[in-house]
Scaffold this motif. Structure first.
Motif, short mmCIF file in Angstrom:
data_model
loop_
_atom_site.label_atom_id
_atom_site.label_comp_id
_atom_site.label_asym_id
_atom_site.label_seq_id
_atom_site.Cartn_x
_atom_site.Cartn_y
_atom_site.Cartn_z
N UNK A 57 1.50 -28.03 -37.69
CA UNK A 57 1.68 -28.93 -36.54
C UNK A 57 3.13 -29.36 -36.38
N UNK A 58 3.94 -29.21 -37.42
CA UNK A 58 5.33 -29.66 -37.33
C UNK A 58 6.14 -28.80 -36.37
N UNK A 59 5.63 -27.62 -36.03
CA UNK A 59 6.34 -26.76 -35.07
C UNK A 59 6.12 -27.23 -33.64
N UNK A 60 5.18 -28.13 -33.42
CA UNK A 60 4.90 -28.62 -32.08
C UNK A 60 5.64 -29.94 -31.89
N UNK A 61 6.62 -29.95 -31.04
CA UNK A 61 7.43 -31.14 -30.82
C UNK A 61 7.35 -31.56 -29.35
N UNK A 62 7.44 -32.85 -29.15
CA UNK A 62 7.34 -33.37 -27.79
C UNK A 62 8.53 -32.88 -26.98
#
Length: 234
Positions: A57-62
């Motif tokens: 999930x850390x690869x998904x950034x706002x």
């Protein structure tokens, strides 16, 4: 009564040396006790899987705040993250399926040994690589090379898990009450799943999106595990 002559001293060291030669080396005793704790292997597996799943999930950034000035900009920014959300869901399912598969095997074992422990450690090494292959495919989702690398990660997981089960069965590490049908069912599940993954990867020759959609459907099937029962005859 004749008295036998005393035994020559030079024979004693030779006799002691022959007796010691029959004993196994010290490494044998270490290898016989190393890696035999199933609960420790399961605990290590839980930790590695939890860490790898979190990294996904850390690869998904706002979206960057500097690029958002209206609702429309925010929706467009979120739409650009859609491939990463898809890869996150697909890889989370992948890791969940393999975690269940590994725990299923461990639950059927009476004990472990050093070689089996290292096979499972190799399996966990491939689990730790999954966030990288996921980010690679999310970043280059239209490139076949990225998809093949992702599939290679999944295939390696399947091969090692299959090897672990074969080794456990061949060395009689499984419980005595495990039936031959269960042994065959575990092997069959891995082989069928890997065959489907390979078929999905081959679809990248047409389009990478076709491959991703097919693999995602395969994962949903194994995660939900639908049961199609024949209607009972009257």
């Amino acid at each position: 009564m004749p008295i036998s002559p005393p035994r020559p001293r030079w024979l004693k060291p030779r006799t002691r040396k022959l007796a010691n030669a029959a004993e196994p080396p010290l490494e044998h005793y270490y290898n016989s006790i190393a890696g035999d704790a199933l609960e420790r292997l399961a605990a290590l597996s839980d930790g590695v899987f939890a860490f790898a799943m979190t990294l996904l999930v850390l690869d998904i950034r706002v979206p960057p705040i500097a690029t958002v000035h209206s609702e429309r900009d925010l929706l467009q920014g979120l739409a650009q993250l859609l491939p990463r959300f898809v890869m996150y869901a697909m890889s989370f399912l992948t890791l969940g399926i393999f975690w269940v598969g590994q725990q299923t095997q461990l639950n059927q074992l009476e004990r472990a040994d050093r070689d089996l422990a290292w096979i499972h450690i190799g399996f966990l090494a491939a689990v730790a690589v999954m966030p990288f292959s996921t980010m690679l495919l999310a970043e280059f989702i239209e490139y076949r090379t990225a998809l093949v690398i992702y599939w290679g990660n999944v295939a390696f997981l399947g091969v090692v898990l299959f090897a672990a089960w074969r080794y456990a069965v061949g060395t009689r590490l499984i419980k005595e009450d495990v039936s031959p049908k269960v042994v065959a069912a575990v092997k069959r599940r891995i082989l069928v799943a890997q065959s489907l993954y390979a078929a999905g990867a081959a679809l990248c020759l047409i389009n990478t999106y076709c491959s991703i959609a097919f693999i995602f459907l395969v994962q949903l099937n194994y995660a939900i595990a639908p049961r199609f029962r024949r209607p009972a005859r009257a």
